[in-house]
Scaffold this active site. Structure first.
Site, PDB file in Angstrom:
ATOM      1  N   ALA A   1      99.500 -12.135  48.801  1.00 14.49           N
ATOM      2  CA  ALA A   1      98.119 -11.725  49.056  1.00 14.49           C
ATOM      3  C   ALA A   1      98.082 -10.300  49.586  1.00 14.49           C
ATOM      4  O   ALA A   1      98.937  -9.890  50.379  1.00 14.49           O
ATOM      5  CB  ALA A   1      97.467 -12.679  50.056  1.00 14.49           C
TER       6      ALA A   1
ATOM      7  N   GLY B   1      46.224  11.334   6.775  1.00 10.31           N
ATOM      8  CA  GLY B   1      45.854  10.190   5.966  1.00 10.31           C
ATOM      9  C   GLY B   1      46.948   9.699   5.038  1.00 10.31           C
ATOM     10  O   GLY B   1      47.843  10.443   4.630  1.00 10.31           O
TER      11      GLY B   1
ATOM     12  N   ARG C   1      48.265   4.439  19.608  1.00  6.55           N
ATOM     13  CA  ARG C   1      47.925   3.268  20.426  1.00  6.55           C
ATOM     14  C   ARG C   1      49.156   2.602  21.044  1.00  6.55           C
ATOM     15  O   ARG C   1      49.020   1.779  21.949  1.00  6.55           O
ATOM     16  CB  ARG C   1      47.129   2.263  19.591  1.00  6.55           C
ATOM     17  CG  ARG C   1      45.666   2.658  19.425  1.00  6.55           C
ATOM     18  CD  ARG C   1      44.909   1.690  18.552  1.00  6.55           C
ATOM     19  NE  ARG C   1      45.153   1.942  17.138  1.00  6.55           N
ATOM     20  CZ  ARG C   1      44.622   1.229  16.138  1.00  6.55           C
ATOM     21  NH1 ARG C   1      43.839   0.197  16.417  1.00  6.55           N
ATOM     22  NH2 ARG C   1      44.877   1.534  14.887  1.00  6.55           N
TER      23      ARG C   1
ATOM     24  N   ASN D   1      49.875  -2.113  15.811  1.00  8.80           N
ATOM     25  CA  ASN D   1      49.211  -0.895  16.264  1.00  8.80           C
ATOM     26  C   ASN D   1      49.433  -0.612  17.735  1.00  8.80           C
ATOM     27  O   ASN D   1      49.349   0.540  18.166  1.00  8.80           O
ATOM     28  CB  ASN D   1      47.709  -0.973  15.978  1.00  8.80           C
ATOM     29  CG  ASN D   1      47.398  -0.857  14.499  1.00  8.80           C
ATOM     30  OD1 ASN D   1      47.909   0.026  13.819  1.00  8.80           O
ATOM     31  ND2 ASN D   1      46.580  -1.771  13.993  1.00  8.80           N
TER      32      ASN D   1
ATOM     33  N   GLY E   1      41.090  -2.935   6.774  1.00  2.61           N
ATOM     34  CA  GLY E   1      40.265  -2.591   5.620  1.00  2.61           C
ATOM     35  C   GLY E   1      39.942  -3.838   4.822  1.00  2.61           C
ATOM     36  O   GLY E   1      40.820  -4.671   4.561  1.00  2.61           O
TER      37      GLY E   1
END
Length: 475
Positions: free
Chosen positions: A440, A93, A28, A245, A158
């Site tokens: 200069a 998982g 995501r 996420n 969860g």
């Protein structure tokens, strides 16, 4: 740290092993960079979590990798060369990640005692929260303890389901939860403590019969209930356990964290006119009476001393700003700005500069590896690179130190009390003595002795009545 009878070191917190889960892709985030290597306040998620865990002094820290495994492993080892890298296989998982970690650590003789498991996508997870979890685990006599928090909107997390005695029955993922379970506001943070023997038994028979087809670590808690007491510790600060996420969540979390950082500095006596547009990373240090104006970014190990003013619209990266200095509308990296020095506006200090007290690098000035002594001014429109300039010298506008010959970077040495005219070019390597005045438009290629005047004689040619070729052709 103390030593057990078998010579193994143990941590004073009671924590022996830490397993950090860093295997996920983070789809995501829609990025070619693994999620755990995205940054918040100047540090990667993985570095931040590893840093917090390390404060509990576990004997072993294992980092589980899978997606872009070599890249994540290198980042972990760069932060902690003693970390154990665990490579998760293609079975998905968190449960499978822990199975791989337990198997490897057990084989290496590193798996015994109390085990912390933490996801690495919670960049604000702090050591104080982890210590509180460890205390709850010990005080309650649990074989497993889950760190939870309560959210007004728990969608996506969860849910923690407890029994009448407050013990954890199970954790139900959002996609697997029924309506009653989705109404629960206590959520899992993916941080756990387990007794090592209980964890090993609890994950032995994990399955993937769920909506995601993954091996959930949360399922191990139900097995752990058969072996002892499973409790929960509620994190008092939900921000510290908030996961990331996607980039929307990252922006929200970064903003909330930065506002806290700004508020903390303001309570220490720092003036921050607009915290909404001021970004301060965690390793920055600010003294009392520093003033930070809008649109400023203070990054890395930047340090700002008392009475200094930063901004507006200034970026400091690993910079040191001494007392009373003022840095306005500029970018300063790995440079030291002395007391009461003035920088900007629109100044770029690349790495390696040392500017002494009451110096000036003014508008549209760029410096790199320049050492500028006290009271010297470079007011505008100049590039000073690989150069040392003595005290109380004035550099005219449009001055360039030509330090690169196409192969090497060469140094320029300009003395004290020098007056450099406008439009000068110093071709390095070259040395200009004290008390010199330059005309200069001078091009200085050779050494100039003290108390001299140097100029380049240029013949001016005037062509009267001249027209460009296209006008002459038109006639």
């Amino acid at each position: 740290m103390s030593a057990s009878a078998d010579g193994r070191t143990t941590a004073p917190t009671g924590l022996d092993v830490a397993i950090i889960l860093a295997a996920g892709e983070g789809t995501r985030m829609k990025s070619d960079t693994p999620k755990v290597l995205h940054t918040l306040a100047g540090k990667t998620f993985l570095q931040r979590v590893m840093g917090s865990v390390a404060q509990l002094s576990p004997a072993t820290i294992g980092v589980v990798v899978h997606y872009q495994a070599d890249r994540v492993a290198a980042a972990a080892l760069d932060y902690d060369a003693d970390a154990v890298i665990v490579r998760q296989d293609d079975k998905p998982g968190t449960g499978r990640a822990v199975q791989c970690a337990v198997s490897q650590l057990r084989e290496e003789g590193r798996f015994e005692g109390t085990v912390l498991i933490a996801a690495s996508d919670m960049p604000l997870l702090d050591a104080a929260t982890l210590r509180r979890l460890a205390a709850c685990h010990a005080d309650q006599g649990n074989v497993a303890t889950v760190l939870t928090t309560r959210l007004a909107n728990p969608f996506g997390y969860g849910r923690v389901i407890r029994d009448e005695d407050g013990q954890v029955l199970r954790i139900v993922e959002q996609k697997d939860a029924n309506a009653a379970e989705q109404a629960v506001t206590e959520v899992n943070t993916s941080v756990y403590l387990f007794d090592s023997r209980v964890l090993e038994r609890a994950i032995a028979d994990l399955g993937s019969d769920n909506a995601q087809g993954e091996f959930y670590l949360t399922d191990a808690l139900e097995k752990a209930r058969e072996l002892g007491k499973v409790g929960a510790c509620v994190a008092e600060d939900s921000l510290s356990v908030e996961g990331v996420n996607d980039r929307v969540q990252l922006a929200h979390l970064a903003k909330a964290h930065n506002l806290r950082v700004c508020e903390a500095w303001m309570r220490e006596g720092v003036t921050i006119l607009d915290p909404d547009t001021t970004w301060i990373e965690d390793d920055v240090t600010l003294a009392r009476d520093v003033e930070v104006l809008p649109g400023s970014f203070l990054q890395g190990h930047t340090s700002v001393a008392c009475g200094a003013v930063v901004g507006p619209y200034t970026t400091l990266i690993d910079a040191i700003v001494d007392e009373g200095a003022h840095v306005e509308r500029s970018r300063v990296q790995s440079s030291h700005i002395g007391p009461r020095a003035t920088i900007g506006p629109w100044t770029y200090l690349r790495p390696g500069n040392e500017l002494a007290a009451e110096t000036k690098a003014g508008a549209f000035v760029e410096m790199k590896k320049a050492h500028i002594d006290e009271g010297t001014k470079v007011p505008h429109l100049s590039y000073i690179g690989d150069t040392h300039i003595g005290e109380h010298t004035n550099i005219g506008g449009g001055t360039i130190t030509a330090n690169y010959d196409g192969v090497h970077k060469n140094r320029t040495e300009i003395g004290s009390g020098v007056h450099v005219g406008a439009g000068n070019l110093f071709v390095a390597p070259v040395t200009v003595g004290d008390g010199v005045t330059t005309g200069a438009g001078s091009v200085v290629r050779h050494a100039v002795p003290d108390d001299s005047m140097v100029f380049s004689e240029n013949t001016q040619h005037v062509v009267e009545g001249w027209k460009p070729k296209w006008e002459r052709d038109a006639d």
